[in-house]
Design a protein around this motif. Structure first.
Motif, mmCIF file in Angstrom:
data_model
loop_
_atom_site.group_PDB
_atom_site.id
_atom_site.type_symbol
_atom_site.label_atom_id
_atom_site.label_comp_id
_atom_site.label_asym_id
_atom_site.label_seq_id
_atom_site.Cartn_x
_atom_site.Cartn_y
_atom_site.Cartn_z
ATOM 1 N N THR A 33 0.835 -1.194 0.000
ATOM 2 C CA THR A 33 0.000 0.000 0.000
ATOM 3 C C THR A 33 0.872 1.246 0.000
ATOM 4 O O THR A 33 2.004 1.230 0.479
ATOM 5 N N GLY A 34 0.301 2.323 -0.538
ATOM 6 C CA GLY A 34 0.998 3.600 -0.559
ATOM 7 C C GLY A 34 0.571 4.437 -1.743
ATOM 8 O O GLY A 34 -0.341 4.071 -2.488
ATOM 9 N N THR A 35 1.233 5.555 -1.910
ATOM 10 C CA THR A 35 0.938 6.452 -3.021
ATOM 11 C C THR A 35 1.345 5.795 -4.335
ATOM 12 O O THR A 35 2.448 5.262 -4.453
ATOM 13 N N ASP A 36 0.438 5.836 -5.303
ATOM 14 C CA ASP A 36 0.691 5.193 -6.592
ATOM 15 C C ASP A 36 1.886 5.813 -7.303
ATOM 16 O O ASP A 36 2.100 7.028 -7.241
ATOM 17 N N ALA A 38 -3.190 -0.055 -3.766
ATOM 18 C CA ALA A 38 -3.331 -1.180 -2.836
ATOM 19 C C ALA A 38 -3.246 -2.474 -3.643
ATOM 20 O O ALA A 38 -3.902 -2.613 -4.670
ATOM 21 N N ILE A 54 -6.416 1.103 -7.550
ATOM 22 C CA ILE A 54 -5.959 2.462 -7.279
ATOM 23 C C ILE A 54 -7.188 3.267 -6.888
ATOM 24 O O ILE A 54 -8.178 3.294 -7.613
ATOM 25 N N MET A 113 6.811 2.522 -0.041
ATOM 26 C CA MET A 113 5.531 1.833 0.114
ATOM 27 C C MET A 113 5.561 1.001 1.393
ATOM 28 O O MET A 113 6.627 0.750 1.947
ATOM 29 N N ASP A 142 -5.103 8.615 -5.557
ATOM 30 C CA ASP A 142 -3.668 8.427 -5.795
ATOM 31 C C ASP A 142 -3.080 7.331 -4.912
ATOM 32 O O ASP A 142 -1.878 7.169 -4.832
ATOM 33 N N GLN A 143 -3.950 6.553 -4.263
ATOM 34 C CA GLN A 143 -3.492 5.483 -3.378
ATOM 35 C C GLN A 143 -3.548 4.127 -4.071
ATOM 36 O O GLN A 143 -4.543 3.774 -4.692
#
Length: 89
Positions: free
Chosen positions: A8-11, A43, A37, A73, A40-41
């Motif tokens: 997970t995190g910012t794309d 997973a 997505i 991430m 902008d996240q």
């Protein structure tokens, strides 16, 4: 042994490639993968088979955490039974 990898995190570009290469280098086979997505996240969840890996789940978890830091991430691996116990109330 089956395990669950979560990312997970910012794309950003290249996440799936980096994580899949990382796992392949450790002889971890991806059996199933789902990613999405939201805004902008990013997973992603993967079911993996670690039976061919020379590393323990604890060693893989430490490596995943470090790789996650390197790519910005959160990358975690858990034994399938632990993941299911935590998410099936």
């Amino acid at each position: 042994m089956r395990a669950v990898v979560t990312v997970t995190g910012t794309d950003k570009r290249g996440i799936i490639a980096k994580v899949s290469c990382f796992l392949a280098e450790r002889n971890v086979n991806i059996e199933d993968i789902s990613q999405t997505i939201l805004g902008d996240q990013f997973a992603m969840i993967m079911m993996v088979d670690t039976s061919e890996s020379q590393l323990s789940i604890a060693e893989l978890a430490k490596d995943c955490e470090e790789m996650g830091r390197q790519i910005g991430m959160s990358v975690r691996i858990q034994h399938e039974d632990i993941f299911n116990a935590m998410h099936n109330v």
